[in-house]
Design a protein around this motif. Sequence first.
Motif, mmCIF file in Angstrom:
data_model
loop_
_atom_site.group_PDB
_atom_site.id
_atom_site.type_symbol
_atom_site.label_atom_id
_atom_site.label_comp_id
_atom_site.label_asym_id
_atom_site.label_seq_id
_atom_site.Cartn_x
_atom_site.Cartn_y
_atom_site.Cartn_z
ATOM 1 N N HIS A 15 0.980 -1.029 0.015
ATOM 2 C CA HIS A 15 -0.179 0.206 -0.274
ATOM 3 C C HIS A 15 1.451 1.154 -0.022
ATOM 4 O O HIS A 15 1.242 1.634 0.942
ATOM 5 N N ASN A 52 3.213 -1.312 -4.510
ATOM 6 C CA ASN A 52 1.237 -1.249 -5.090
ATOM 7 C C ASN A 52 -0.232 -0.137 -4.664
ATOM 8 O O ASN A 52 0.275 -0.198 -3.013
ATOM 9 N N ASP A 53 -0.683 0.495 -4.824
ATOM 10 C CA ASP A 53 -1.666 1.051 -4.713
ATOM 11 C C ASP A 53 -2.558 0.914 -5.878
ATOM 12 O O ASP A 53 -2.855 1.614 -7.036
ATOM 13 N N LEU A 54 -3.685 0.954 -5.368
ATOM 14 C CA LEU A 54 -5.250 1.038 -6.067
ATOM 15 C C LEU A 54 -5.528 2.631 -6.851
ATOM 16 O O LEU A 54 -5.792 2.385 -8.003
ATOM 17 N N ASP A 55 -5.322 3.034 -5.857
ATOM 18 C CA ASP A 55 -5.514 4.645 -6.338
ATOM 19 C C ASP A 55 -4.587 5.204 -7.546
ATOM 20 O O ASP A 55 -3.442 5.551 -7.337
ATOM 21 N N PRO A 56 -4.819 5.028 -9.181
ATOM 22 C CA PRO A 56 -4.248 5.538 -9.871
ATOM 23 C C PRO A 56 -3.112 7.162 -9.356
ATOM 24 O O PRO A 56 -2.780 6.886 -10.309
ATOM 25 N N ILE A 101 -0.090 6.432 -7.269
ATOM 26 C CA ILE A 101 0.653 5.896 -8.352
ATOM 27 C C ILE A 101 1.476 6.886 -9.121
ATOM 28 O O ILE A 101 2.929 6.691 -10.099
ATOM 29 N N TRP A 113 2.737 -1.284 -9.463
ATOM 30 C CA TRP A 113 1.482 -2.245 -9.439
ATOM 31 C C TRP A 113 0.461 -1.295 -8.907
ATOM 32 O O TRP A 113 -0.067 -0.173 -8.651
ATOM 33 N N SER A 114 -0.720 -1.787 -9.989
ATOM 34 C CA SER A 114 -2.239 -1.847 -9.133
ATOM 35 C C SER A 114 -2.890 -2.247 -8.639
ATOM 36 O O SER A 114 -3.906 -2.462 -10.261
ATOM 37 N N HIS A 115 -3.465 -3.209 -8.212
ATOM 38 C CA HIS A 115 -4.296 -4.474 -8.061
ATOM 39 C C HIS A 115 -4.307 -4.437 -6.739
ATOM 40 O O HIS A 115 -3.910 -3.629 -5.116
ATOM 41 N N TRP A 173 -4.163 -5.199 -3.181
ATOM 42 C CA TRP A 173 -3.245 -5.542 -2.431
ATOM 43 C C TRP A 173 -2.759 -7.531 -2.108
ATOM 44 O O TRP A 173 -1.391 -7.857 -2.523
#
Length: 253
Positions: free
Chosen positions: A45, A103-107, A110, A125-127, A129
Amino acid sequence: MDSGGTDIIWNQFILGAALTRAARRVLERDGEEGEEIRFSYADTHAGGGGLPVPALLPVARKALASSAWAAAVGAGDVHPGSWVLAGRLIAALGGLAFEADVNDLDPAAITAAKASREGGWVRFWSHDWFLFLRNRLAMEPRPHFVFIDPPPDDPRGPGYAMDAAILLDTLGLPYMVTYAVDTPGAQPQEAIDQIGRSGLELRGAGLERGVLLGGGAETVVLDILSDLRNLAEVLGGELSVRLPRAPADDYCI
């Protein structure tokens, strides 16, 4: 409740100590004179690489002035994110080339992270976690250190984090997991009992945060207990060590 960034200081001080210990072991094991080796770090994260400066940072840095963490944080207008801090710590050691999977889900996070790189090689990465971690562990070489910091709005995060801790301990990969002490579904005691490690918890009004180290990273705990007691006091709380229950307590650290 807003903790004023105290959880950032708590988490990152422990991360700095554990990561530095893991990196020194890699140097001792794999290093050859005149040859730089790679140290691989994974962060579930990552965020954008920069955070607001915690209000208590100056007093915390003064109390722990001799630590690698205090030197790496610096005194700038932006507090480094965990993976930026990791890169600074590895660079300060010398002899290691830093590489990271973050990794972080928030574009937007990133995008910000791509502008926060200070050195080394970073793969973004964006997945989800847990999916990121599973995919990263399937790649060779495996990371030398994994930091699992589930986002607070992920309802699966606490339970999955404990599952991940058990997996990484089984694989013998040094790691650090953060958890909310009393969050429903977290079940930190269950994981602590199963792997025989101790949780390092900051307790106080609005400060209930825990850290679990394992896979070899737990060897730093005895060295930093005194600092953690002092740091907890500076942050307005106290250190509480969550111990494994029998029979795991026969071999806990």
